[in-house]
Design an enzyme around this catalytic site. Structure first.
Site, PDB file in Angstrom:
ATOM      1  N   ARG A 111     -10.375  -1.512   7.251  1.00 32.92           N
ATOM      2  CA  ARG A 111      -9.479  -2.502   7.845  1.00 32.92           C
ATOM      3  C   ARG A 111      -8.974  -2.030   9.200  1.00 32.92           C
ATOM      4  O   ARG A 111      -8.749  -2.831  10.104  1.00 32.92           O
ATOM      5  CB  ARG A 111      -8.367  -2.902   6.900  1.00 32.92           C
ATOM      6  CG  ARG A 111      -7.314  -1.856   6.525  1.00 32.92           C
ATOM      7  CD  ARG A 111      -6.248  -1.665   7.580  1.00 32.92           C
ATOM      8  NE  ARG A 111      -4.992  -1.193   7.037  1.00 32.92           N
ATOM      9  CZ  ARG A 111      -4.125  -0.471   7.711  1.00 32.92           C
ATOM     10  NH1 ARG A 111      -4.390  -0.067   8.962  1.00 32.92           N
ATOM     11  NH2 ARG A 111      -2.971  -0.122   7.171  1.00 32.92           N
TER      12      ARG A 111
ATOM     13  N   HIS B 217     -11.912  11.559  10.813  1.00 35.50           N
ATOM     14  CA  HIS B 217     -12.516  10.772   9.734  1.00 35.50           C
ATOM     15  C   HIS B 217     -12.707   9.310  10.115  1.00 35.50           C
ATOM     16  O   HIS B 217     -13.723   8.697   9.777  1.00 35.50           O
ATOM     17  CB  HIS B 217     -11.612  10.877   8.496  1.00 35.50           C
ATOM     18  CG  HIS B 217     -12.002   9.977   7.372  1.00 35.50           C
ATOM     19  ND1 HIS B 217     -13.115  10.201   6.581  1.00 35.50           N
ATOM     20  CD2 HIS B 217     -11.437   8.829   6.898  1.00 35.50           C
ATOM     21  CE1 HIS B 217     -13.209   9.252   5.678  1.00 35.50           C
ATOM     22  NE2 HIS B 217     -12.207   8.402   5.836  1.00 35.50           N
TER      23      HIS B 217
ATOM     24  N   LYS C  25       0.857  -1.177   0.000  1.00 34.40           N
ATOM     25  CA  LYS C  25       0.000   0.000   0.000  1.00 34.40           C
ATOM     26  C   LYS C  25       0.892   1.224   0.000  1.00 34.40           C
ATOM     27  O   LYS C  25       1.807   1.340   0.816  1.00 34.40           O
ATOM     28  CB  LYS C  25      -0.932   0.039   1.211  1.00 34.40           C
ATOM     29  CG  LYS C  25      -1.850   1.276   1.181  1.00 34.40           C
ATOM     30  CD  LYS C  25      -2.857   1.281   2.306  1.00 34.40           C
ATOM     31  CE  LYS C  25      -2.210   1.681   3.619  1.00 34.40           C
ATOM     32  NZ  LYS C  25      -3.214   1.885   4.686  1.00 34.40           N
TER      33      LYS C  25
END
Length: 321
Positions: free
Chosen positions: A110, A137, A67
């Protein structure tokens, strides 16, 4: 090569699927069949951004990849999320790029799933009050995922700017749960489970504020210098993590390790509990703490699930590469 755009993720990945993927990854890590590569995370000297890579390989699932992304604090003013990520999956047999997947929502799901897995395996069964520290968030994702793990009857929350708690209040209303904005002392006195999800570089929650039997999921510390709870609280708890190496280097435990409040051997990987190799919580009065540092294998697991679903539902883009 398959491309799954960010706009398709919400219709493909559910909280239950994210929970299952993360739980399996933790178990694979603890058994030695999956491992993360060293994390790269740097301030790039532009736009106040933090940027890096998380990567790894799961031999059981054959998930190989990385990622790439980070945190751009000015993005909110531009109408886009501060956290920006993209996940790349590679064929473990050939090394060819198998897929590119939008990683923003997947990262939120996740991360929330990791906290939920820790609650499922470590929190007291009779937990009734859930405390949330932070209102950014990620907070609403944490609330939704964790609230599913026990029969919670109330949500209490704290944020430096209390007016920003309205989003969590709305989520609690959706869940049919009473919500209260409280002080940190009140939060600690009431909560059976506490989730910390901030970007703090100074401890917010202290040992004296937490009552016996509490489970704490520390989900905000993923960089050198960050800290959400004081060392005394880490020292008073039975400590678990996603990956020990990250816990002591960039996770919540980095500070308690540095001042020798705890030793590396005091930290247990949650996968050992999932696999039945560690009993987990020792008693109803023990404080348990999960140091959720966020590992690359979590991203690969949820991304791989999304790719399979995208192909099945016909929303994947396939290109020659």
């Amino acid at each position: 090569m398959i491309i799954v755009p960010e706009k398709e993720i919400a219709a493909l990945m559910t909280r239950s699927a994210a929970f299952e993927a993360v739980e399996k990854v933790f178990a694979s890590m603890a058994s030695g069949s999956a491992y993360n590569f060293p994390v790269i995370r740097e301030a790039i000297g532009h736009a106040d951004a933090l940027y890096g890579f998380k990567s790894g390989f799961d031999r059981a699932a054959l998930n190989l990849g990385l990622k790439s992304g980070g945190y751009w604090p000015g993005n909110a003013a531009k109408g886009i999320t501060n956290h920006q990520s993209t996940i790349f999956l590679f064929d473990a047999d050939t090394g060819k790029c198998r897929a590119i997947v939008g990683g923003n929502l997947l990262t939120a799901l996740r991360t929330a799933a990791a906290a939920a897995v820790s609650v499922a395996h470590l929190a007291r069964q009779d937990a009734k009050v859930l405390g949330i520290i932070g209102a950014g968030h990620q907070a609403s994702y944490q609330l939704r995922a964790v609230a599913e793990q026990r029969g919670f009857e109330k949500i209490v929350a704290w944020n430096r700017s209390p007016e920003k708690l309205d989003g969590l209040r709305d989520v609690a209303a959706e869940l049919g749960l009473p919500f209260e904005s409280v002080t940190l002392d009140e939060l600690g006195a009431q909560s059976d489970v506490i989730v910390t999800i901030t970007s703090s570089f100074d401890p917010i929650l202290r040992a004296a504020q937490v009552r016996p039997g509490t489970h704490i999921a520390c989900m905000g510390t993923d960089t050198k210098g960050k800290q959400e709870v004081d060392n005394a609280l880490v020292g008073a708890a039975n400590v678990f993590t996603d990956e020990r190496a990250q816990s002591i280097s960039i996770g919540e435990c980095q500070h308690a390790i540095a001042d020798r409040t705890i030793q590396e051997a005091d930290i247990t990987e949650l996968g050992a509990v999932i696999n039945g190799d560690h009993p987990g919580r020792g008693s109803d009065v023990e404080i348990t703490l999960f140091d959720g540092t966020g590992v690359g294998l979590q991203d690969l697991a949820v991304a791989s699930s999304v790719v399979d679903l995208a192909v099945e539902k016909g929303v994947a883009l396939e290109v020659e590469f």
